[in-house]
Each structure stands twice: as structure tokens, then as C-alpha cells.
Scaffold this motif. Sequence first.
Motif, PDB file in Angstrom:
ATOM      1  N   TRP A  94       0.002  -7.173   4.103  1.00 14.25           N
ATOM      2  CA  TRP A  94       1.319  -6.813   4.641  1.00 14.25           C
ATOM      3  C   TRP A  94       1.816  -7.889   5.597  1.00 14.25           C
ATOM      4  O   TRP A  94       3.001  -8.209   5.626  1.00 14.25           O
ATOM      5  N   LYS A  99       5.828  -8.576   7.108  1.00 12.89           N
ATOM      6  CA  LYS A  99       6.094  -7.161   7.377  1.00 12.89           C
ATOM      7  C   LYS A  99       4.819  -6.535   7.943  1.00 12.89           C
ATOM      8  O   LYS A  99       4.189  -5.692   7.299  1.00 12.89           O
ATOM      9  N   HIS A 256       0.946  -1.583  -2.278  1.00 12.50           N
ATOM     10  CA  HIS A 256       2.173  -2.317  -2.564  1.00 12.50           C
ATOM     11  C   HIS A 256       3.422  -1.524  -2.192  1.00 12.50           C
ATOM     12  O   HIS A 256       4.463  -2.111  -1.907  1.00 12.50           O
ATOM     13  N   GLN A 257       3.328  -0.204  -2.189  1.00  9.89           N
ATOM     14  CA  GLN A 257       4.479   0.599  -1.792  1.00  9.89           C
ATOM     15  C   GLN A 257       4.813   0.405  -0.321  1.00  9.89           C
ATOM     16  O   GLN A 257       5.976   0.455   0.071  1.00  9.89           O
ATOM     17  N   LYS A 260       7.005  -2.625   0.031  1.00 10.76           N
ATOM     18  CA  LYS A 260       8.360  -2.451  -0.475  1.00 10.76           C
ATOM     19  C   LYS A 260       9.276  -1.720   0.502  1.00 10.76           C
ATOM     20  O   LYS A 260      10.488  -1.685   0.301  1.00 10.76           O
ATOM     21  N   GLY A 262      10.108  -2.632   3.380  1.00 13.79           N
ATOM     22  CA  GLY A 262      11.023  -3.603   3.985  1.00 13.79           C
ATOM     23  C   GLY A 262      11.027  -3.563   5.486  1.00 13.79           C
ATOM     24  O   GLY A 262      10.041  -3.215   6.149  1.00 13.79           O
ATOM     25  N   GLN A 266      15.531  -0.626   6.875  1.00 18.73           N
ATOM     26  CA  GLN A 266      15.253  -0.048   5.571  1.00 18.73           C
ATOM     27  C   GLN A 266      14.206   1.052   5.667  1.00 18.73           C
ATOM     28  O   GLN A 266      14.275   2.055   4.965  1.00 18.73           O
TER      29      GLN A 266
END
Length: 283
Positions: A94, A99, A256-257, A260, A262, A266
Motif C-alpha cells: 500500500w 497510499k 488490492h481492494q 483501490k 484511493g 475518495q
Amino acid sequence: MTPKSRLYSLVRNWSKKPQQSVRDTSLHQPYKISEASESEQLIEWSEAQELVFELVLSTKDDCIQMAIMQSMQDAQLEDVIRLFNQGVQAAAYWHSFAKPTPIMLPFKTEWLMNPHVLVGIQNALFNCHPPIGLIQIGLADRSETQQILVLQDALIKLQRMGILLHLLNFEGSEDDCQLIHDHSFTNIHLKPTLIRQAIPGSLCEKKLNHLNQIIHQYGSQSVAGSIRIIHDRTVAKKQLIDCYYGSNIMPPMTLHQVVKLGNRAQQKTIANSLIKKNIKKVL
């Protein structure tokens, strides 16, 4: 040379430098992202999907505070080091996407009092050099017969490694209060049954309010979880608990979620939409 001209030269030289996604291990042998075959990479990818992370949100703005690695909950002693390494790799993954999401790994006290586990934790951190605070450990399953001096020594070693500490399932026992007094816990997780039984006007609600005040007096953040029904979520907001998590707040995420989701803006939008979906399912 003026300061402006020096700055211009630095920017010009940097812009002409060939772009690389990772650092070189040497001057002549650039680091390769993966030398494994496609089948091995596929196996690694599938194993990463099996890791389950529960996101902890702020009760004020529903922004992500950390991710709890739930795969550690039912782990055996022989799997602790392997899972810890996977957790460190997840946090580094991450972080590589700019992020950074702190990860909290629940640990039993018997694991922390095992010298081989501490050595494994130390080796895992030395191999990746994560920023301080990115890796966090939650203290769970405390017993009255534990060797308190050995446990305290382990907690001190973890803090020296740059690991932040959590205290899980806090219900105000004498031993837990002593731990809070002796060590710095950034987050203290209230026992789920206290939140479930906190009916307005009841003694349990008064006790929950008192424990939350104790947590804030020691400069820690209070955490409510696992939230499964709307009542628990309402109590967490009413009692001004700092963070919460659970199936009613946000569903479990894969490696991986989490990436995503962001940025913070988001994250808030996605968190709100997921919360609404979960409320509709409950209703």
C-alpha cells in the motif's frame, strides 16, 4: 551561482534522469521486480487474495484509520511469523502506491512472550524498513497467570522497533488498567459486549462512558468493534468513541481492494456508499 539557478539545475538534471520504479541494488545490476515464473506469481497473487483486512473508520468523518489483518485471529504459533511477514508486505504494498495504510495485527500474549517470535518480527522489519507507525500490534487474549515481567519486556522491545501498540477487548480490569498505566497504547479497543449491552440509562452504558473517559485520559484513541448491528453503531457515535469497524460499517477487503480506495476524499465517499448498502441489507 544564485539559489534560483542552482534549483533550476537540480530540476533539469532530475528530469533528464531515466525513470525507475524501484531502487537499484547495485550500479550494474538493476533490481528486478520478480524473477519467479508466471505460475509462481499466480500462486503468490492467489495467496494474497486470501488475506482478509477489516478497515477501521473514524466515527467523525468515516475516513480510514487503519486495516486490521483478520487472518491473524485464528492463527497457530507456527504460522505467526509467516502471517506477520505477509502483513508487513501488505503495508509495504500500500505504501508503494503512495497510499499508506497502517496495519494492525492481533497477537496473543503467548506469542509475544516467545523469544523466537520476537526475533522473527525484528528480522521482518529490518528487511523492509517500514516507516514508524505503519506496523501496529494488538494485544489480545490476556490471562491472569501470564508472566507479566516477560510480557512488559516484549512490549518495550516492540516499541523500540517502532511498532505502535493496541489493547484489545478492554473492559476495565485491574491488569488492563495497569498495562495502560505502564505502556503507551495508541488505540484501545472496547469489548464488543459492552457496546452491545449499552442500553440507554443502563449501568453498562455508564460503565462504557467511564471507560471511554479513562482511554482519553491516557491520550489513546477508543475503538468500537466489531459492529454488526445498527444499535452498536449508534452507541459508538453517541459515546463519542473515536473509531469503529465491523460488517455493519464496511465489508472485509482484500489486499488490492484496499489500494483501490484511493485518497482520503475518495475513501470517505466509498465508505459512505458501503455503509448505506450495509444498512439496507440489515433493514
